[in-house]
Scaffold this motif. Structure first.
Motif, short mmCIF file in Angstrom:
data_model
loop_
_atom_site.label_atom_id
_atom_site.label_comp_id
_atom_site.label_asym_id
_atom_site.label_seq_id
_atom_site.Cartn_x
_atom_site.Cartn_y
_atom_site.Cartn_z
N UNK A 1 0.83 -1.21 0.00
CA UNK A 1 0.00 0.00 0.00
C UNK A 1 0.86 1.25 0.00
N UNK A 2 1.94 1.19 0.78
CA UNK A 2 2.81 2.36 0.90
C UNK A 2 3.55 2.61 -0.42
N UNK A 3 3.97 1.52 -1.07
CA UNK A 3 4.65 1.61 -2.36
C UNK A 3 3.73 2.24 -3.41
N UNK A 4 2.46 1.90 -3.29
CA UNK A 4 1.45 2.42 -4.22
C UNK A 4 1.19 3.91 -3.96
N UNK A 5 1.06 4.24 -2.66
CA UNK A 5 0.61 5.60 -2.31
C UNK A 5 1.74 6.58 -2.01
N UNK A 6 2.93 6.06 -1.76
CA UNK A 6 4.06 6.95 -1.49
C UNK A 6 4.06 7.52 -0.09
N UNK A 7 3.29 6.88 0.81
CA UNK A 7 3.23 7.37 2.21
C UNK A 7 3.40 6.18 3.14
N UNK A 8 4.18 6.35 4.23
CA UNK A 8 4.37 5.21 5.14
C UNK A 8 3.12 4.89 5.95
N UNK A 9 2.98 3.62 6.30
CA UNK A 9 1.94 3.16 7.22
C UNK A 9 0.53 3.61 6.77
N UNK A 10 0.14 3.21 5.58
CA UNK A 10 -1.22 3.51 5.14
C UNK A 10 -2.08 2.24 5.02
N UNK A 11 -1.49 1.05 5.29
CA UNK A 11 -2.26 -0.20 5.26
C UNK A 11 -2.85 -0.50 6.63
N UNK A 12 -3.11 -1.78 6.88
CA UNK A 12 -3.73 -2.20 8.15
C UNK A 12 -2.85 -1.82 9.35
N UNK A 13 -1.54 -2.05 9.20
CA UNK A 13 -0.64 -1.69 10.31
C UNK A 13 -0.68 -0.19 10.55
N UNK A 14 -0.84 0.56 9.47
CA UNK A 14 -0.91 2.01 9.59
C UNK A 14 -2.17 2.45 10.31
#
Ligand code: URA
Length: 249
Positions: free
Chosen positions: A110-123
């Motif tokens: 997700x982060x690779x896609x969006x360019x922002x850290x911790x944007x998936x479930x862990x985020x």
């Protein structure tokens, strides 16, 4: 977690806050965030000094970069093999004058896609953790990773990858001057402390990273799979809140 402890956590609003509606299947796009203590370290405790030719000159150049230069340099970086499969480098996000810098492992899908850290479930869990102590992404908080490019299959970053990427994190820390650094999980703790770390033994203690207090806690992706350790993570958050609200030295 005992019933009594559950009750306390619910009373302080933590239970509902932290409960994710659907647990993601393990490995579905989230970085692995290995078990903190029971597995052998995936990386040597002390990454070898960056010995590649030109590494010192490269680190020196990075050590004087400003934010736009850092963004440009990470986007173009080819210092390790992680660049080969990234969609984009993920430098970090948040308040540029933060109380607290949180450092995770590396970007996931997700982060690779969006360019922002911790944007998936862990985020999502990290955001809930921040919220529980009155912090938020971008308000008093900056979030970065030990490596800026996604490790394939979300594996733990290797020592040489973290070593190659460390000049960026080092420069981020120098620019941010946070009051407190929080290492999320073992790889971040090891790279920042340049020592072998066991989360169970290190949490609750205050370390020093170049004059900045540093504490260690569980990685949110680990907590998603190990719910009983959330109570310990809450203790860590209380320590983080206390240290972050102390006046700057
Ligand atoms: N896990 C990490 O360590 N970093 C991220 O950016 C996302 C998940």
């Amino acid at each position: 977690m005992s019933g009594r402890r559950n009750e306390i956590l619910r009373e302080i609003g933590l239970g509902p806050l932290w409960r994710l509606r659907e647990a993601p299947p393990f490995g579905a796009g989230e970085p692995a965030a290995e078990a903190p203590d029971d597995t052998p370290p995936a990386t040597p405790a002390t990454p070898s000094p960056a010995g590649a030719p030109g590494a010192v000159a490269r680190a020196d150049a990075i050590s004087v970069m400003d934010w736009p230069q850092l963004a440009e340099a990470t986007a173009a970086c080819r210092a390790c093999r992680l660049c080969e499969r990234r969609k984009q480098a993920v430098l970090g996000v948040g308040d540029l004058q933060p109380q607290v810098l949180f450092v995770g492992e590396g970007p996931g899908a997700d982060e690779d896609e969006r360019g922002e850290p911790f944007v998936g479930q862990a985020g999502k869990l990290l955001d809930a953790m921040l919220g529980s102590i009155g912090l938020a992404r971008g308000r008093g908080v900056y979030i970065a990773n030990t490596v800026k490019c996604r490790p394939p299959e979300n594996r733990t970053p290797q020592a040489e990858e973290m070593t190659a990427c460390f000049p960026y994190l080092k420069r981020q820390i120098a620019l941010l001057q946070p009051r407190l650094i929080v290492a999320l999980g073992r790889p971040a703790a090891q790279v920042l402390l340049d020592a072998e770390v066991k989360i169970g033994a290190a949490r609750g203690r205050v370390f020093d990273h170049d004059g900045i207090p540093l504490v260690v806690t569980y990685h949110p992706a680990y907590l998603l799979r190990n719910l009983p350790d959330k109570a310990r993570a809450w203790e860590d958050l209380c320590l983080i809140r206390r240290l972050a609200s102390q006046p700057a030295a």
